[in-house]
Structures are given as C-alpha cells and as structure tokens.
Enzyme design. Structure first.
Site, PDB file in Angstrom:
ATOM      1  N   LEU A 242      -4.868  16.185  12.937  1.00 24.38           N
ATOM      2  CA  LEU A 242      -3.553  16.795  12.693  1.00 24.38           C
ATOM      3  C   LEU A 242      -3.745  18.083  11.912  1.00 24.38           C
ATOM      4  CD1 LEU A 242      -0.626  16.275  13.400  1.00 24.38           C
ATOM      5  CD2 LEU A 242      -0.331  15.189  11.189  1.00 24.38           C
ATOM      6  N   ASP A 243      -3.974  19.144  12.650  1.00 23.47           N
ATOM      7  CA  ASP A 243      -4.185  20.439  11.996  1.00 23.47           C
ATOM      8  C   ASP A 243      -2.835  21.032  11.576  1.00 23.47           C
ATOM      9  OD1 ASP A 243      -6.260  22.678  11.520  1.00 23.47           O
ATOM     10  OD2 ASP A 243      -4.500  23.673  12.358  1.00 23.47           O
TER      11      ASP A 243
ATOM     12  N   GLU B  20     -12.501  15.700  11.499  1.00 21.45           N
ATOM     13  CA  GLU B  20     -12.328  16.553  10.331  1.00 21.45           C
ATOM     14  C   GLU B  20     -11.908  15.734   9.117  1.00 21.45           C
ATOM     15  OE1 GLU B  20      -9.747  20.191   8.667  1.00 21.45           O
ATOM     16  OE2 GLU B  20      -9.208  18.101   8.882  1.00 21.45           O
ATOM     17  N   GLU B  21     -11.309  14.592   9.373  1.00 21.94           N
ATOM     18  CA  GLU B  21     -10.820  13.752   8.267  1.00 21.94           C
ATOM     19  C   GLU B  21     -11.901  12.867   7.654  1.00 21.94           C
ATOM     20  OE1 GLU B  21      -8.043  13.952   6.772  1.00 21.94           O
ATOM     21  OE2 GLU B  21      -7.176  15.397   8.167  1.00 21.94           O
TER      22      GLU B  21
ATOM     23  N   ASP C 195      -2.006  12.918   8.419  1.00 25.36           N
ATOM     24  CA  ASP C 195      -3.295  13.267   9.031  1.00 25.36           C
ATOM     25  C   ASP C 195      -4.257  12.079   8.999  1.00 25.36           C
ATOM     26  OD1 ASP C 195      -3.324  13.623   6.310  1.00 25.36           O
ATOM     27  OD2 ASP C 195      -4.088  15.670   6.365  1.00 25.36           O
TER      28      ASP C 195
ATOM     29  N   ASP D 166       0.849  -1.183   0.000  1.00 24.97           N
ATOM     30  CA  ASP D 166       0.000   0.000   0.000  1.00 24.97           C
ATOM     31  C   ASP D 166       0.887   1.236   0.000  1.00 24.97           C
ATOM     32  OD1 ASP D 166      -2.250  -1.452   0.094  1.00 24.97           O
ATOM     33  OD2 ASP D 166      -2.455  -1.373   2.278  1.00 24.97           O
TER      34      ASP D 166
ATOM     35  N   GLU E 215     -12.688  22.662  15.038  1.00 21.39           N
ATOM     36  CA  GLU E 215     -11.650  23.626  15.418  1.00 21.39           C
ATOM     37  C   GLU E 215     -12.234  24.782  16.219  1.00 21.39           C
ATOM     38  OE1 GLU E 215     -10.858  23.955  11.275  1.00 21.39           O
ATOM     39  OE2 GLU E 215      -8.905  23.004  11.398  1.00 21.39           O
TER      40      GLU E 215
ATOM     41  N   ASP F  79      -9.895  17.299  15.274  1.00 20.92           N
ATOM     42  CA  ASP F  79      -9.095  17.525  14.072  1.00 20.92           C
ATOM     43  C   ASP F  79      -7.770  16.838  14.392  1.00 20.92           C
ATOM     44  OD1 ASP F  79      -7.565  18.295  11.974  1.00 20.92           O
ATOM     45  OD2 ASP F  79      -7.949  20.439  12.143  1.00 20.92           O
TER      46      ASP F  79
HETATM   47  O1  LIG Z   1      -4.607  29.591   4.216  1.00 24.28           O
HETATM   48  P1  LIG Z   1      -4.941  30.323   5.458  1.00 24.28           P
HETATM   49  O2  LIG Z   1      -6.201  31.119   5.312  1.00 24.28           O
HETATM   50  O3  LIG Z   1      -3.817  31.157   5.964  1.00 24.28           O
HETATM   51  O4  LIG Z   1      -5.323  29.218   6.548  1.00 24.28           O
HETATM   52  C1  LIG Z   1      -4.371  28.630   7.381  1.00 24.28           C
HETATM   53  C2  LIG Z   1      -5.041  27.804   8.405  1.00 24.28           C
HETATM   54  O5  LIG Z   1      -5.459  26.609   7.802  1.00 24.28           O
HETATM   55  C3  LIG Z   1      -5.028  25.500   8.559  1.00 24.28           C
HETATM   56  O6  LIG Z   1      -3.866  25.007   7.984  1.00 24.28           O
HETATM   57  C4  LIG Z   1      -6.095  24.461   8.592  1.00 24.28           C
HETATM   58  O7  LIG Z   1      -6.406  24.146   7.266  1.00 24.28           O
HETATM   59  P2  LIG Z   1      -6.822  22.658   6.902  1.00 24.28           P
HETATM   60  O8  LIG Z   1      -8.001  22.349   7.780  1.00 24.28           O
HETATM   61  O9  LIG Z   1      -7.153  22.716   5.429  1.00 24.28           O
HETATM   62  O10 LIG Z   1      -5.632  21.800   7.224  1.00 24.28           O
HETATM   63  C5  LIG Z   1      -4.696  26.089   9.926  1.00 24.28           C
HETATM   64  O11 LIG Z   1      -3.784  25.337  10.650  1.00 24.28           O
HETATM   65  C6  LIG Z   1      -4.186  27.441   9.556  1.00 24.28           C
HETATM   66  O12 LIG Z   1      -4.348  28.321  10.622  1.00 24.28           O
END
Ligand SMILES: O=P(O)(O)OC[C@H]1O[C@](O)(COP(=O)(O)O)[C@@H](O)[C@@H]1O
Length: 403
Positions: free
Chosen positions: A179-180, A158-159, A135, A129, A340, A177
C-alpha cells in the site's frame, strides 16, 4: 468431463451482467461453491491451472466478448498466448483478488483513521488487539492470496524486513509494496499497490531458505516477467505488463471484475507536466533546479510552459504520467529499487517510456540490498532524456523531512 476444483472468490454480480458469464450458469458442476476468508483453497496443481486458462478462454468465447468488448483481466491473460503461462494466469487471479480486498478496505468507513500517521502503536487499553494500519493489513492480504495461489516461492515486501519463503516449488518470486502512499489515507488521497513477478531461480534451490529467499528477491529489473500497480482512487485501476505492452483494467463494481479499459497504453513521447515535491527546491542540486526552471518557463526542448502536478502518491502520479506524458520524479534517495523502482520501470518501458535514476537505466541496476533506495525519474522518453542531460539531477541532501 475432467473434474476441476476451482475456488471462486466471492464477487457481486449484477443480474444484467450474469448473461456475460454463461459458464457459471451452464456448467455449475465444474465450479465449487464460493468460499470466504482464508480457508479458501487456491488452484494449487499445475493440472488445475491449465484448466483455469482454458476456462478463461471458454468464458470469453461463450460470452461473445468480442462483440460487446467486455474483457476481464483473466480473459485477457488467458488469451495472451505463448508469452503467458498458465501459472502466471493463476498467480494474477489471486493477486487481483487481494487488490480488490484492499480496494474495499481503503474505501471503508470503518478504516477511515488507519493510515500510518494516525495509528498509535501502543495498546488500546482493552484486551483487544489495536487495529492495524492498512499497509500492514494489506501486506497480510497479499501474502495470504499468494500462498493460496500455490504459484509463489517467495514474497518480498516493502513492509517486511526479510522475504517470506512460501513454497519450494513455487515457480515465481513476487516483490510488492502492498500500500504505497499510505501516509495519505486519512485524507482519502489515492493510494496504490505495486508488484513485480520474477521466475524463481532454480539454480539457487540448494541454498538455505533465508539465503535463497533474499537472492531470488534481489534480481535485476530486466529479469521481470510481469509487473504493475493497482491504483485505489475514484476508480480502482489495475495496470499490468505481462511482457508485451502495458494494459489497464478498471474494476467494475457491478460484476467485481477488472475489465480491460486501456489496451496497449503508449505514454506520449513528450508531455507538458512535471511531478515532484518542489518544496525541496533548495535541497536540489543545480542541474535539477535548472531543468525545472527551464521547463516551467517554456524554454526547454518543448517550447511550452510545463504545469506541475504532485499528489505525493507514487502510483497516482505515475498513472497520470502514463496517460498524459511528462515526468514523475522523486530525486532523493527515497523510493525502493526492489519494490517500487523496478516494477514501475518495467511497466513504463513496456508503455514506451523511460525509467532512470538520473544517470542509469533503472532496470539495469543490480540490487544489493532488499530495501535499497534511489532517486527515480519515470516518464516520457523525451522528457526523461532531456532531464538527464542536465547531469546533476540526483538530490544528495536528504535531511529527513517530517511530512
Ligand atoms: O516525501 P516525498 O519525497 O515527496 O516522497 C513522496 C513519495 O513517498 C511515498 O509516499 C512512498 O513513501 P513510503 O514508502 O515511505 O510510503 C510515495 O507514494 C510518494 O511518491
């Protein structure tokens, strides 16, 4: 003696720290040997969890932590008193374990190119795989730990497109979430896990699984019983509210424990830092431009010139804001209310700060969709209130940025 079946996750305990855990040495009969991987059994029964809490308390008193100040997350939760039930202590134990595994994954040399952007979803060309982005792996780790806890009815992530129903009588609903900020991973920029815990709505028990899973996950933020984040950075820090204040614990690599390092965090009522992706300036509404122009010239209510800090990783930007004050924001419809916005808003309010979508209190918003997005402004009460007073601060132009 009551017989206990406790599953201890493996941790690396340095000899110097062993003396702090005399229970492990003097009462081996109550501890089952550590097991590895997904076969380990969580503390599934309420009887066990009650004993788990007394274990935490006993561990604390025998280790004399009042003397040396070494207080683990489980010690702390076990001592929180009437506000924290045994079930929640058990849930936290499993959740923090999952986050330790994620911390180890994101810092591993073998995962250095598994950020979202670098993974080609097509096949590797072999029978194996393709490696999964971190994430997705983190999501699986958290789900597995929550299952093992025996305390969770449903996990909404979120995933995932839809929530995962885990256990009919699990007392809690967990939103997460996993792994943000994962788009930053390949450059070793900090990332984080965000989580929120609600009580299961027993009045929905009669509904079909898909329906009750969704409705349980769409609770208003002001019904949260606990929430927090784990920051994976130069230190791994778990910051949590269990309903009375916000507290942070730092991972002690010598013992594998999250240790209390910031008790009762109080966000300064006013800061001098704003955190936003200001490359979007020309897509901002007039009010937001004016606010940023004003505070960076030192012409706002706080007559000091503000500085900008933006990591582009929500947990890291919020962690700094909790400690130093100011405002961390994303003015466009990007961050998710359920996974979030609500968990972080609850934590910020518990630290004495303010959480807004620019017009409304985040915690008062009734989510209508699992992946609902919104503008988010988190931080010092006076800074967020001043920003809101500019009226027009939500960015409605959202062209879809490439980076
Ligand atoms: O592109 P922008 O508007 O600066 O957003 C950044 C924000 O998006 C994030 O990466 C989260 O986005 P995802 O949920 O798409 O991963 C946050 O950690 C970060 O604060």
């Amino acid at each position: 003696m009551q017989s206990l079946t406790l599953t201890l996750y493996p941790t690396s305990v340095s000899p110097s720290r062993l003396k702090l855990y005399p229970l492990r040495q003097t009462l081996p009969s109550v501890l089952s040997p550590p097991t590895v991987g997904n076969n380990r059994r969580g503390m599934a029964s309420r009887g066990d969890s009650a004993s788990f809490k007394s274990l935490a308390t006993h561990q604390t008193s025998t280790s004399g932590d009042d003397g040396d100040g070494y207080c683990t997350l489980v010690d702390f939760a076990g001592r929180e008193g009437a506000n924290v039930g045994d079930d929640l202590v058990v849930l936290l134990y499993h959740l923090q374990h999952a986050c330790k595994r994620i911390a180890s994954l994101v810092s591993s040399p073998y995962n250095s190119s598994l950020g979202k952007l670098s993974v080609n979803s097509s096949s590797t060309g072999s029978d194996r795989d393709a490696p999964k982005p971190l994430d997705i792996v983190s999501n699986g780790i958290i789900l597995s730990s929550l299952r093992n806890s025996g305390k969770v009815a449903v996990m909404a992530s979120e995933e995932d497109d839809t929530p995962t129903w885990i256990k009919d009588d699990g007392p809690y609903v967990v939103v997460v979430d996993p792994l943000d900020g994962s788009r930053n991973i390949d450059a070793s920029i900090p990332t984080g896990t965000i989580f929120g815990v609600y009580n299961r709505l027993v009045e929905l028990d009669h509904l079909p699984v898909a329906e009750k899973a969704e409705l349980n996950s769409l609770q208003r933020g002001n019904r949260l019983v606990a929430s927090g984040y784990v920051l994976y950075s130069s230190a791994t820090i778990l910051c949590v509210t269990l309903g009375s204040g916000a507290h942070a614990f730092t991972l002690d690599h010598s013992t594998g424990e999250f240790v209390l390092t910031h008790q009762n965090i109080k966000i300064p009522t006013r800061g001098q830092i704003y955190s936003v992706n200001d490359a979007r300036y020309f897509d901002w509404p007039e009010g937001l431009r004016k606010y940023i122009d004003t505070v960076r010239q030192g012409k706002g209510q706080n007559p000091k010139k503000y500085s900008a800090r933006y990591i582009c990783s929500l947990v890291a930007d919020l962690h700094r804001t909790l400690l130093y004050g100011g405002v961390a924001m994303n003015p466009r419809d990007h961050l998710r209310l359920v996974y979030e916005g609500n968990p972080l808003a609850y934590l910020v309010e518990q630290a004495g700060g303010k959480a807004s979508d620019g017009k409304r209190e985040i915690l008062s918003i009734q989510p209508v969709k699992l992946h609902q997005r919104l503008p988010l402004f988190l931080g010092s009460v006076e800074d967020v209130t001043e920003l809101e007073s500019y009226g027009d601060v939500q960015q409605t132009v959202n062209p879809g940025y490439e980076v």
